[in-house]
Design an enzyme around this catalytic site. Structure first.
Site, PDB file in Angstrom:
ATOM      1  N   LYS A 169       2.309  -8.325  12.964  1.00 24.13           N
ATOM      2  CA  LYS A 169       1.122  -7.534  12.618  1.00 24.13           C
ATOM      3  C   LYS A 169      -0.025  -8.101  13.443  1.00 24.13           C
ATOM      4  O   LYS A 169      -0.426  -9.240  13.254  1.00 24.13           O
ATOM      5  CB  LYS A 169       0.838  -7.657  11.119  1.00 24.13           C
ATOM      6  CG  LYS A 169      -0.358  -6.861  10.645  1.00 24.13           C
ATOM      7  CD  LYS A 169      -0.524  -6.939   9.127  1.00 24.13           C
ATOM      8  CE  LYS A 169      -1.753  -6.165   8.696  1.00 24.13           C
ATOM      9  NZ  LYS A 169      -1.945  -6.163   7.229  1.00 24.13           N
ATOM     10  N   THR A 203       2.322  -4.699   4.386  1.00 23.27           N
ATOM     11  CA  THR A 203       2.324  -5.013   5.820  1.00 23.27           C
ATOM     12  C   THR A 203       2.159  -6.511   6.119  1.00 23.27           C
ATOM     13  O   THR A 203       2.635  -6.989   7.141  1.00 23.27           O
ATOM     14  CB  THR A 203       1.174  -4.267   6.543  1.00 23.27           C
ATOM     15  OG1 THR A 203      -0.047  -4.565   5.878  1.00 23.27           O
ATOM     16  CG2 THR A 203       1.407  -2.778   6.563  1.00 23.27           C
ATOM     17  N   ASP A 204       1.469  -7.238   5.227  1.00 22.75           N
ATOM     18  CA  ASP A 204       1.058  -8.607   5.575  1.00 22.75           C
ATOM     19  C   ASP A 204       2.208  -9.516   5.997  1.00 22.75           C
ATOM     20  O   ASP A 204       2.111 -10.197   7.012  1.00 22.75           O
ATOM     21  CB  ASP A 204       0.310  -9.267   4.405  1.00 22.75           C
ATOM     22  CG  ASP A 204      -1.091  -8.715   4.218  1.00 22.75           C
ATOM     23  OD1 ASP A 204      -1.435  -7.724   4.881  1.00 22.75           O
ATOM     24  OD2 ASP A 204      -1.838  -9.273   3.392  1.00 22.75           O
ATOM     25  N   THR A 259       0.812  -1.218   0.000  1.00 23.74           N
ATOM     26  CA  THR A 259       0.000   0.000   0.000  1.00 23.74           C
ATOM     27  C   THR A 259       0.845   1.268   0.000  1.00 23.74           C
ATOM     28  O   THR A 259       0.492   2.262  -0.635  1.00 23.74           O
ATOM     29  CB  THR A 259      -0.901  -0.014   1.254  1.00 23.74           C
ATOM     30  OG1 THR A 259      -1.764  -1.128   1.126  1.00 23.74           O
ATOM     31  CG2 THR A 259      -1.727   1.237   1.393  1.00 23.74           C
TER      32      THR A 259
HETATM   33  N1  DGL Z   1      -1.786  -7.240   1.125  1.00 21.54           N
HETATM   34  C1  DGL Z   1      -1.023  -6.134   1.471  1.00 21.54           C
HETATM   35  C2  DGL Z   1       0.479  -6.361   1.455  1.00 21.54           C
HETATM   36  O1  DGL Z   1       0.999  -6.840   2.420  1.00 21.54           O
HETATM   37  C3  DGL Z   1      -1.336  -4.865   0.732  1.00 21.54           C
HETATM   38  C4  DGL Z   1      -1.626  -3.844   1.692  1.00 21.54           C
HETATM   39  C5  DGL Z   1      -0.456  -3.483   2.591  1.00 21.54           C
HETATM   40  O2  DGL Z   1       0.525  -2.865   2.175  1.00 21.54           O
HETATM   41  O3  DGL Z   1      -0.550  -3.822   3.730  1.00 21.54           O
HETATM   42  O4  DGL Z   1       1.156  -6.068   0.520  1.00 21.54           O
END
Ligand code: DGL
Length: 409
Positions: free
Chosen positions: A236, A158-159, A83
């Site tokens: 997380k 973040t995941d 993101t």
């Molecule tokens: N699914 C997420 C990822 O880890 C997209 C959103 C985010 O950056 O957290 O890439």
């Protein structure tokens, strides 16, 4: 609003008797969004807007291929996606992933005020698509940059951030410059985006003397501070909140305040020991979350295809007693089986119950308070770069701060 106002233009908005100036981003049937000078997006209900006037037209920023000369110590920002990589395209008003270094900086012009920034986009993926080969690729790029003594910021989804930060912690030993991950839970087009503060804080930390991989993210739901987590100690813990990341079984190693001042707690400083890059991760390591009902057949298949297995067991580190003889069979074949706890908080202890003692007897290695994903990346690193006996011997030793030396509970 005048027809001539387009995304990217500087405007002044009269809203409920207050004047706001900033960059016009978008307008829909309900709200008008402008970006304030501090980087935050402000959404104003159209119904309360008195007027919008044009201050100046948007001028396309020109960036050299890679570098922006700013004030302050040099920092290299490596983009991998997620993101935080999205930015508002002022020509269309759309939010899209930055595909070039120029686009990445275009979204964050304020960075040049605190550092001389270089950028490179290594990947543009959602972090759930990360592979071990990507971790190695990121580690090599980071190593190149920190060999020049530039601090590095890696922007990431973040995941699976805690997997990547952990992998990098093992792959680069004694970094000669800071290696700092950051991410965002809310995209930069949203008024509540955490992207700008997180990135600025990460850049500031990358200008410090921290000699361990770390992760900088919001410490609360407001914008008052960021936590600096050790790359081998975080998780997380919330799917959407801006303060989703927490240090587990340890305190954050520091904090960045609103004015980008850092207060350190206990952290590793850059040292004089030789820096080393390891460039292999075994693909034959698996991570299995035990659950009631897991069939022996599935467990067997999983164990057969891997040389190393990290179990996220229940409580103090348990899986069903029915698998104990299987476990013994695998460890006698030379496979490494390490035990962590799905509780996350606290440590495993295989001496307390018969189940644990059976597993110890079957050759399972208790991994103290190491997080499951950290144990997984660590074993992948150990089996990728050392012989199996060394890997077995090092798995439960503290290499990068992933195991507490002393535990109070
Ligand atoms: N699914 C997420 C990822 O880890 C997209 C959103 C985010 O950056 O957290 O890439």
């Amino acid at each position: 609003m005048s027809d001539t106002i387009e995304s990217g233009d500087k405007v002044e908005v009269q809203w409920k008797g207050t004047k706001f100036s900033g960059m016009f981003i978008s307008k829909d049937e309900k709200v008008t969004v402008i970006k304030l000078q501090n980087g935050y997006n402000l959404s104003l209900e159209n119904s309360s807007i008195g007027s919008i006037s044009l201050l100046s037209k948007f001028v396309q920023r020109k960036f050299s291929e890679e570098k922006v000369t700013g004030e302050g110590k040099r920092v290299f920002v490596l983009g991998t996606g997620g993101t935080i990589a999205s930015y508002v395209d002022y020509e269309t008003g759309a939010v899209k992933p930055a595909e070039t270094p120029q686009e990445m900086l275009h979204a964050q012009p304020d960075l040049a005020k605190i550092a001389s920034i270089g950028t490179e986009i290594i990947l543009n993926i959602l972090s759930e698509d990360m592979q071990k080969a990507d971790w190695i690729n990121i580690a090599k790029k980071v190593y190149e940059r920190i060999s020049e003594r530039d601090g590095v910021v890696i922007t990431h989804g973040t995941d699976v951030l805690s997997f990547t930060s952990s992998a990098l912690s093992f792959l680069i030993e004694n970094p000669k410059a800071p290696i700092v991950f950051t991410a965002s839970q809310r995209s930069p087009d949203r008024p509540s985006s955490d992207a700008f503060f997180n990135l600025k804080g990460a850049v500031r930390v990358a200008q410090s003397d921290v000699g361990q991989v770390c992760v900088v993210m919001h410490s609360s739901t407001s914008d008052d501070a960021l936590d600096i987590h050790s790359g081998v100690r975080l998780r997380k813990m919330h799917s959407s909140r801006r303060d989703a990341f927490k240090s587990i079984n340890s305190e954050p190693i520091g904090r960045v305040d609103r004015d980008l001042r850092i207060q350190w707690r206990k952290y590793e400083k850059i040292n004089e020991k030789p820096m080393k890059l390891y460039d292999k991760l075994s693909e034959k390591v698996g991570l299995l979350y035990f659950y009631p009902g897991l069939s022996e057949e599935l467990f067997e298949k999983f164990a057969q295809v891997n040389d190393g297995l990290i179990l996220a067991g229940t409580g103090l580190g348990h899986i069903t007693n029915r698998f104990a003889s299987r476990v013994k069979e695998y460890t006698s074949q030379g496979k490494i089986i390490g035990m962590t706890t799905q509780c996350l908080y606290g440590a495993v202890d295989l001496e307390v119950y018969t189940t644990g003692r059976n597993l110890l007897e079957a050759g399972v290695i208790p991994l103290h308070d190491m997080l499951p994903e950290v144990a997984y990346t660590k074993l992948s690193f150990l089996l990728g770069n050392f012989d199996v006996d060394t890997a077995r011997n090092l798995l439960d030793k503290n290499l990068r701060g992933e195991i507490s030396e002393r535990r109070t509970e």
